[in-house]
Design a protein around this motif. Structure first.
Motif, mmCIF file in Angstrom:
data_model
loop_
_atom_site.group_PDB
_atom_site.id
_atom_site.type_symbol
_atom_site.label_atom_id
_atom_site.label_comp_id
_atom_site.label_asym_id
_atom_site.label_seq_id
_atom_site.Cartn_x
_atom_site.Cartn_y
_atom_site.Cartn_z
ATOM 1 N N VAL A 43 16.414 34.023 -44.042
ATOM 2 C CA VAL A 43 17.096 34.882 -43.078
ATOM 3 C C VAL A 43 16.083 35.598 -42.188
ATOM 4 N N HIS A 44 14.914 35.898 -42.711
ATOM 5 C CA HIS A 44 13.851 36.482 -41.890
ATOM 6 C C HIS A 44 13.401 35.489 -40.823
ATOM 7 N N ARG A 45 13.282 34.229 -41.218
ATOM 8 C CA ARG A 45 12.839 33.205 -40.252
ATOM 9 C C ARG A 45 13.879 33.011 -39.164
ATOM 10 N N PHE A 46 15.152 32.973 -39.532
ATOM 11 C CA PHE A 46 16.202 32.761 -38.538
ATOM 12 C C PHE A 46 16.324 33.941 -37.576
ATOM 13 N N GLN A 47 15.983 35.127 -38.046
ATOM 14 C CA GLN A 47 16.111 36.321 -37.202
ATOM 15 C C GLN A 47 14.958 36.481 -36.225
ATOM 16 N N HIS A 97 5.503 16.994 -35.907
ATOM 17 C CA HIS A 97 4.478 17.974 -36.251
ATOM 18 C C HIS A 97 5.092 19.363 -36.429
ATOM 19 N N LEU A 98 6.004 19.752 -35.539
ATOM 20 C CA LEU A 98 6.640 21.063 -35.632
ATOM 21 C C LEU A 98 7.539 21.162 -36.862
ATOM 22 N N ARG A 99 8.232 20.075 -37.178
ATOM 23 C CA ARG A 99 9.082 20.071 -38.371
ATOM 24 C C ARG A 99 8.252 20.223 -39.637
ATOM 25 N N ARG A 100 7.126 19.529 -39.655
ATOM 26 C CA ARG A 100 6.243 19.645 -40.819
ATOM 27 C C ARG A 100 5.693 21.058 -40.944
ATOM 28 N N TYR A 132 12.441 24.900 -42.257
ATOM 29 C CA TYR A 132 11.857 26.014 -43.006
ATOM 30 C C TYR A 132 12.678 26.270 -44.271
ATOM 31 N N GLN A 133 14.006 26.328 -44.118
ATOM 32 C CA GLN A 133 14.866 26.532 -45.273
ATOM 33 C C GLN A 133 14.726 25.384 -46.257
ATOM 34 N N LEU A 134 14.607 24.170 -45.757
ATOM 35 C CA LEU A 134 14.426 23.018 -46.633
ATOM 36 C C LEU A 134 13.144 23.157 -47.457
ATOM 37 N N GLY A 135 12.059 23.580 -46.823
ATOM 38 C CA GLY A 135 10.805 23.761 -47.547
ATOM 39 C C GLY A 135 10.920 24.803 -48.650
ATOM 40 N N SER A 136 11.559 25.929 -48.333
ATOM 41 C CA SER A 136 11.768 26.966 -49.333
ATOM 42 C C SER A 136 12.653 26.460 -50.467
ATOM 43 N N SER A 137 13.696 25.728 -50.127
ATOM 44 C CA SER A 137 14.637 25.220 -51.127
ATOM 45 C C SER A 137 13.962 24.250 -52.085
ATOM 46 N N ILE A 138 13.179 23.339 -51.548
ATOM 47 C CA ILE A 138 12.499 22.356 -52.393
ATOM 48 C C ILE A 138 11.514 23.046 -53.326
ATOM 49 N N ALA A 139 10.784 24.033 -52.800
ATOM 50 C CA ALA A 139 9.831 24.762 -53.640
ATOM 51 C C ALA A 139 10.533 25.450 -54.802
ATOM 52 N N LEU A 196 6.330 23.368 -44.290
ATOM 53 C CA LEU A 196 5.219 23.944 -45.048
ATOM 54 C C LEU A 196 5.248 25.472 -45.019
ATOM 55 N N ALA A 197 5.704 26.038 -43.891
ATOM 56 C CA ALA A 197 5.826 27.497 -43.808
ATOM 57 C C ALA A 197 6.870 28.003 -44.796
ATOM 58 N N GLY A 198 7.961 27.266 -44.942
ATOM 59 C CA GLY A 198 8.985 27.645 -45.909
ATOM 60 C C GLY A 198 8.456 27.616 -47.331
ATOM 61 N N VAL A 199 7.670 26.594 -47.651
ATOM 62 C CA VAL A 199 7.049 26.512 -48.979
ATOM 63 C C VAL A 199 6.076 27.669 -49.177
ATOM 64 N N ARG A 200 5.239 27.912 -48.174
ATOM 65 C CA ARG A 200 4.217 28.962 -48.270
ATOM 66 C C ARG A 200 4.834 30.343 -48.488
ATOM 67 N N ASP A 201 5.877 30.664 -47.712
ATOM 68 C CA ASP A 201 6.468 31.999 -47.805
ATOM 69 C C ASP A 201 7.253 32.201 -49.095
ATOM 70 N N THR A 202 7.597 31.114 -49.768
ATOM 71 C CA THR A 202 8.348 31.206 -51.017
ATOM 72 C C THR A 202 7.433 31.293 -52.229
ATOM 73 N N LEU A 203 6.176 30.949 -52.069
ATOM 74 C CA LEU A 203 5.247 30.923 -53.203
ATOM 75 C C LEU A 203 5.191 32.243 -53.975
ATOM 76 N N PRO A 204 5.159 33.417 -53.306
ATOM 77 C CA PRO A 204 5.094 34.666 -54.090
ATOM 78 C C PRO A 204 6.322 34.898 -54.968
ATOM 79 N N LEU A 205 7.444 34.247 -54.645
ATOM 80 C CA LEU A 205 8.679 34.459 -55.403
ATOM 81 C C LEU A 205 8.830 33.486 -56.565
ATOM 82 N N LEU A 206 7.984 32.474 -56.618
ATOM 83 C CA LEU A 206 8.135 31.442 -57.648
ATOM 84 C C LEU A 206 7.855 31.985 -59.044
ATOM 85 N N LEU A 207 6.964 32.947 -59.148
ATOM 86 C CA LEU A 207 6.591 33.468 -60.455
ATOM 87 C C LEU A 207 7.764 34.130 -61.166
ATOM 88 N N GLY A 208 8.697 34.704 -60.381
ATOM 89 C CA GLY A 208 9.842 35.361 -60.993
ATOM 90 C C GLY A 208 10.726 34.418 -61.776
#
Length: 241
Positions: free
Chosen positions: A122-126, A6-9, A137-144, A13-25
């Motif tokens: 890097v924000h998440r790791f800090q 559950h925590l991994r999921r 989290y990084q995996l979610g962002s990367s896949i997105a 999902l948090a990584g995907v969510r936080d990357t969404l605003p950057l996808l448009l670029g």
């Protein structure tokens, strides 16, 4: 579902969510890449393979231009290598957080590491919490980012012949704006501000240097300036020594 899963999921999902605003670029660049690749002499399959296996927007653009100019392969490889040297700095920053992972994790995370993913990860790791699953989290962002980039590149290839003079549309402004948005949250101290300002000024002064060497020189200038500012800030006044 047990608690670790559950925590991994949640992290994924948090990584995907936080990357969404950057996808448009990536939209205009992926489209333009596809349009240029369609007229550069590359086959459709080769252009798709480059997008899937290289997964580096700036390098893909440079390679397409050099291929169209019939540049020797060695020059193409060297030029794209120089452009992507900044990823060594990203990797060095993230390594303390990822060194405990096995190779089956580190290899794909290294391949999928982009500017956007680094910025959010890097924000998440800090963050000061004890979560052992931040790499998810990084995996979610990367896949997105990866899926997003492939989609727009593929669409650009499909529509490439129908987009007249895509570079003149001015869509490339989206990428600098995206990068500025990623950098601003990191500018919290005077040394970082000095680093950013010097690197930005150097990038303008070195714009005409061939093979995009100005990117490397600007990064080095920013690092040196930031470190110098940090040392001056840490040094006690002359009267107190």
């Amino acid at each position: 579902m047990n608690q670790p899963e559950h925590l991994r999921r949640q992290e994924l999902l948090a990584g995907v969510r936080d990357t969404l605003p950057l996808l448009l670029g990536a939209l205009p660049f992926g489209m333009i890449y596809g349009a240029l690749a369609a007229t550069s002499g590359l086959s459709f399959a080769a252009a798709v393979a480059m997008s899937a296996l290289v997964f580096a927007g700036s390098s893909q653009f440079i390679a397409i231009g050099l291929i169209a100019a019939q540049t020797p392969v060695a020059i193409i490889v060297l030029t794209t290598l120089i452009v992507n040297l900044r990823h060594m700095l990203y990797s060095a920053t993230l390594l303390p957080h990822l060194r405990h992972l096995p190779q089956r994790w580190r290899v794909p995370l290294a391949f999928w590491l982009t500017d956007e993913t680094f910025a959010v990860t890097v924000h998440r790791f800090q963050k000061d919490d004890a979560s052992p699953d931040k790499h998810w989290y990084q995996l979610g962002s990367s896949i997105a980012m990866y899926v997003n980039w492939q989609f727009w590149c593929f669409l650009g290839l499909l529509l490439g012949q129908r987009i007249p003079d895509a570079q003149s549309w001015g869509l490339d402004v989206a990428m600098p704006v995206t990068f500025i948005g990623m950098i601003i949250p990191f500018v919290k101290t005077m040394p970082i501000a000095v680093c950013v300002l010097v690197a930005g000024a150097a990038s303008l002064l070195t714009l005409a240097i061939p093979y995009k060497l100005g990117i490397v020189l600007s990064a080095l200038a920013g690092i040196v300036a930031g470190l110098s500012a940090q040392r001056l800030r840490a040094s006690p006044p002359a009267g107190e020594r």
